[in-house]
Enzyme design. Structure first.
Site, PDB file in Angstrom:
ATOM      1  CG  HIS A 344     -19.095   5.684  33.233  1.00  0.00           C
ATOM      2  ND1 HIS A 344     -18.977   4.395  33.701  1.00  0.00           N
ATOM      3  CD2 HIS A 344     -18.230   6.427  33.968  1.00  0.00           C
ATOM      4  CE1 HIS A 344     -18.076   4.354  34.657  1.00  0.00           C
ATOM      5  NE2 HIS A 344     -17.605   5.570  34.852  1.00  0.00           N
ATOM      6  CG  ASN A 345     -19.932   6.477  37.215  1.00  0.00           C
ATOM      7  OD1 ASN A 345     -20.097   5.265  37.371  1.00  0.00           O
ATOM      8  ND2 ASN A 345     -18.781   7.063  37.487  1.00  0.00           N
ATOM      9  CD  GLU A 374     -21.914   2.254  35.535  1.00  0.00           C
ATOM     10  OE1 GLU A 374     -21.092   1.397  35.918  1.00  0.00           O
ATOM     11  OE2 GLU A 374     -21.575   3.400  35.199  1.00  0.00           O
ATOM     12  CG  ASP A 376     -22.031   2.162  39.872  1.00  0.00           C
ATOM     13  OD1 ASP A 376     -22.267   1.534  38.825  1.00  0.00           O
ATOM     14  OD2 ASP A 376     -21.040   2.890  40.016  1.00  0.00           O
ATOM     15  CG  HIS A 389     -18.498   6.383  42.000  1.00  0.00           C
ATOM     16  ND1 HIS A 389     -17.212   6.341  42.453  1.00  0.00           N
ATOM     17  CD2 HIS A 389     -18.444   5.928  40.709  1.00  0.00           C
ATOM     18  CE1 HIS A 389     -16.407   5.904  41.506  1.00  0.00           C
ATOM     19  NE2 HIS A 389     -17.136   5.648  40.427  1.00  0.00           N
ATOM     20  CD  GLU A 423     -19.612  -0.933  39.289  1.00  0.00           C
ATOM     21  OE1 GLU A 423     -18.817  -0.825  40.235  1.00  0.00           O
ATOM     22  OE2 GLU A 423     -19.708  -0.104  38.371  1.00  0.00           O
TER      23      GLU A 423
END
Length: 778
Positions: A344-345, A374, A376, A389, A423
């Site tokens: 994640h992230n 991931e 973003d 983020h 994302e």
């Protein structure tokens, strides 16, 4: 002989500290008596003192450390005589242990501009003169530039040789040099003789506070010259007594009888009692030839106590089944039938509020076996999408640089497929740029169309997708709106619900999907999970749902079996709540219990959650894919993690002893640990339990417990067993010493050693636990 004849030398004031000044956890091989410098004897025994690369590293090199465009400092780096640590200059004096790094902590050595730091700041130095040393855990990369290409190559080659030697080193060799390094350090006047005061200092260094009367009696028993000094053979005898393993001797004598050697049939009897599958006389003979140290005994197919100890300290005597360390599971089932190591992230190296973003975080995740990362994605300047983020102070990196890192490093450890979880917060134009970068950089490794034209919606297997990259993203619906805008099916996408509301324009853009990017979502089409009830048109296997941990837990509680059935057919990704500002993790076990495949964790945050993740994916060659138990793969399964049924397995663990536990405060010799052992069971809620031993006062060297811990298990196929050692404290929380986590189904029975790991997952060798394990299934 344990350590060979021991000698030392005086250190010149300008020299960097050697093994006598720094607590070195391991060294290369048992030294012989051929040199006055014990570390060099070890290198000589392996032939490495004649190796030109190692000789150059021993002399040292002035290498330029590169941190930024303006911070580029020349520093001296020199291999220590132990062959397993490197001393380096620091401008600000610090504790000796902060002036070295250990070869065992190196994750990779890369040549040229193969790090984010050197690509950004190393332009003034030709790639041939540059190298990067990447470490396990959270320690930053060391980006270096040498004066010449040959000097850089010497360090690259030399470190590779030393790392290879470390990997091949037996536990006995590690133990010999661990104690030898402390022995050398305890000799305060460097006269190669040990007074009782120096012996007491040695004992404190190796983590034992021995009663003065007992220690002095042991000292005098070895002082055959009766001059209050131990030297030569007397030191050898003292060390041999100190390193005695009475519990191993008792087991050995139980099987060997009066002659105190194990014949092949006697060793076979031990193996059968251990529960070794398929134990044969030929296998017992093979163990003797592999681990026995005495050539005469080996010729007569006999095993001595030393050979027996070598065997039990080897990977074959460890708790982890050696057969499970390579890929052994069926890799031809659909992707939905596997747990998949997920991050994640992934771009973050610290917290999600103000931490730095880096492509190095992706490289480290891949090095830990991660198969789903991931990205973003946000609108960036100059038409180039960026990754960070959103709405925070985290730094930004280019999307194309991340894709390049995927291209360069995704398949270094595992050949099985990688999933890029997008994302997406970009508008149509930059989405098209993203699609172009994915196609041009990844080339043929990118999956752009279904592998099976007859069944385009069916999920392929990891084996079919070897070396391929999948994109998880939104897919265009069949219809468009009247004004021509392309609308997506609204997915519950990542942290948006936890963050502040976006501006109207940003929300509008988030609903738009470019046809170029949509086309790349082939087998992982992001779709909102609306219901678990049967629908007239069943969902397609290629549809992937993303849920935060709170919603996943709600589904597990309220619709356990329905969620399990859903996950037997489709992929589900679970991610941490956005409220976890410090990038803390949730327990992944709850999600695995219900069959969720993509249980995403913050890989940059150590803790028991990442220990569980490492334990889950420790087996099957650490390839990042673990076949789910049959009860989680069957479409009509009745399994519910909340109601698993009656106990089916009893696990009994007798915690016997520990060996050479690390000191927690190496700068305070009088600081001794008071260890206790806790065994944790992580599985379905009814199986979760933890039990611990009493603590042993002031002994981290060879503490003894002999305590039995027992557990009743209802869903053993899902269980992870975590062994934890802590330093007991009466007034504050216990301090972590080490741990090891593995699946119950990979846990071997009988007398076994547990090889402990640090918080960051690095080896704490030679630190071990010695236990007896019994698994009864009914």
């Amino acid at each position: 002989m344990l350590c060979g004849r021991w000698r030392s030398r005086r250190r010149r004031p300008e020299e960097p500290p050697g093994p006598a000044q720094v607590a070195t956890p391991v060294a290369l091989a048992p030294p012989d008596g051929g040199s006055r410098r014990p570390g060099l004897r070890a290198l000589k025994k392996m032939g490495l003192t004649e190796d030109e690369d190692v000789r150059a590293m021993l002399r040292g090199s002035r290498l330029r450390k590169i941190r930024s465009r303006t911070w580029q400092k020349e520093r001296l780096y020199r291999l220590q005589e132990d062959g397993l640590s490197v001393w380096f200059q620091r401008r600000i004096p610090r504790a000796p242990s902060q002036h070295i790094f250990f070869v065992q902590h190196i994750e990779a050595v890369r040549e040229g501009h193969q790090s984010e730091g050197l690509r950004r700041f190393g332009g003034a130095f030709p790639p041939a003169r540059c190298l990067t040393i990447a470490f396990r855990g959270r320690r930053k990369n060391l980006d270096l530039a040498a004066a010449t290409a040959e000097e850089a190559q010497r360090w690259v080659r030399g470190l590779a040789k030393l790392r290879a030697r470390l990997d091949a080193m037996s536990q006995r060799e590690r133990l010999d040099h661990w104690i030898h390094a402390y022995l050398h350090r305890a000799d305060s006047d460097q006269d190669s003789k040990m007074s009782f005061k120096e012996i007491k200092s040695l004992l404190r260094m190796v983590n034992v506070d021995m009663n003065d009367m007992y220690a002095y009696r042991l000292f005098k028993e070895c002082d055959h010259s009766n001059n209050e000094r131990l030297e030569g053979a007397e030191i050898e005898e003292f060390l041999r007594r100190l390193l005695k393993r009475p519990e191993l001797e008792e087991i050995f004598h139980r099987y060997s009888g009066e002659d105190r050697v194990l014949s092949a049939p006697e060793l076979l009897e031990f193996l059968e009692d251990q529960g070794e599958d398929g134990a044969t006389l030929a296998h017992a003979q093979q163990l003797i030839h592999t681990y026995e140290l005495n050539e005469t005994a080996k010729q007569h197919e006999l095993m001595t106590l030393d050979g027996f100890m070598m065997y039990l300290l080897s990977p074959e005597g460890a708790a982890l089944d050696p057969a499970h360390t390579s890929v052994f599971q069926d890799m031809d089932q659909p992707l939905s039938h596997y747990f998949i190591s997920s991050s994640h992230n992934t771009y973050l190296t610290d917290s999600q509020i103000g931490g730095p973003s880096s492509t190095e975080a992706y490289v480290r995740a891949f090095a830990q076996g991660c198969r789903c990362v991931e990205l973003d994605c946000w609108e960036g300047p100059g038409g180039e999408p960026i990754i960070y983020h959103g709405h925070t102070l985290t730094s930004k990196i280019l999307f194309r640089d991340v894709v390049q890192a995927v291209h360069d490093h995704a398949f270094t450890l595992s050949p099985y497929p990688v999933i890029l979880s997008l994302e997406n917060h970009c508008g149509l134009e930059q989405q098209a740029v993203m699609a172009r970068h994915l196609r041009t950089i990844l080339g043929d490794t990118l999956v752009t169309q279904a592998l099976d034209a007859q069944n385009p919606e069916e999920l392929p297997s990891p084996e079919q997708l070897k070396g391929r990259v999948l994109v998880k993203g939104k897919k265009l619906p069949a219809a468009r709106s009247e004004d021509g805008r392309i609308l997506s099916d609204q997915e519950e996408e990542e942290e948006e619900e936890e963050e502040e509301p976006e501006a109207t324009e940003q929300r509008r853009r988030a609903k738009q999907i470019s046809p170029e990017l949509s086309a790349l979502a082939v087998y992982c089409c992001a779709t909102r999970l609306r219901t678990l009830r049967p629908t007239p048109v069943p969902p397609q296997p290629c549809q992937v749902s993303s849920l935060n941990e709170r919603k996943a837990k709600k589904l597990i509680r309220e619709a356990g079996n329905s969620f399990v059935r859903h996950n037997a057919r489709q992929l589900t990704r679970v991610y941490p709540l956005g409220l976890r500002m410090n990038s803390a993790n949730y327990s992944p076990q709850e999600m695995w219990n219900s069959g969720c495949q993509l249980v995403a964790l913050n890989f940059q945050t150590p803790g028991y959650e990442m220990d569980l993740n490492a334990g889950r994916f420790l087996v099957n060659g650490q390839c990042g894919y673990i076949l789910k138990p049959a009860c989680l793969r069957q479409p009509d399964t009745t399994f519910d993690p909340e109601c698993p049924g009656p106990p089916r397995t009893t696990l009994t663990i007798q915690v016997l002893t520990a060996q050479q536990l690390p000191k927690l405060n190496t700068e305070k010799p009088n600081s001794i640990v008071d260890p206790l052992v806790r065994v944790e069971i992580h599985g379905v809620p009814a199986d979760c339990a933890r039990k611990e031993t009493n603590y042993v006062l002031n002994n981290g060297f060879n503490p003894r417990w002999g305590q039995t811990l027992q557990f009743q298990l209802r869903a053993p196929e899902l269980v992870l067993v975590r062994f934890v050692v802590e330093d007991y404290d009466t007034t504050s929380p216990n301090d972590f010493v080490g741990q090891f986590t593995l699946p119950l189904n990979s846990l071997k029975q009988g007398y076994r050693h547990i090889h402990l790991l640090s918080k960051d997952g690095a080896s704490l060798s030679p630190a071990t636990l010695f236990v007896h394990i019994r698994i009864q299934r009914f």
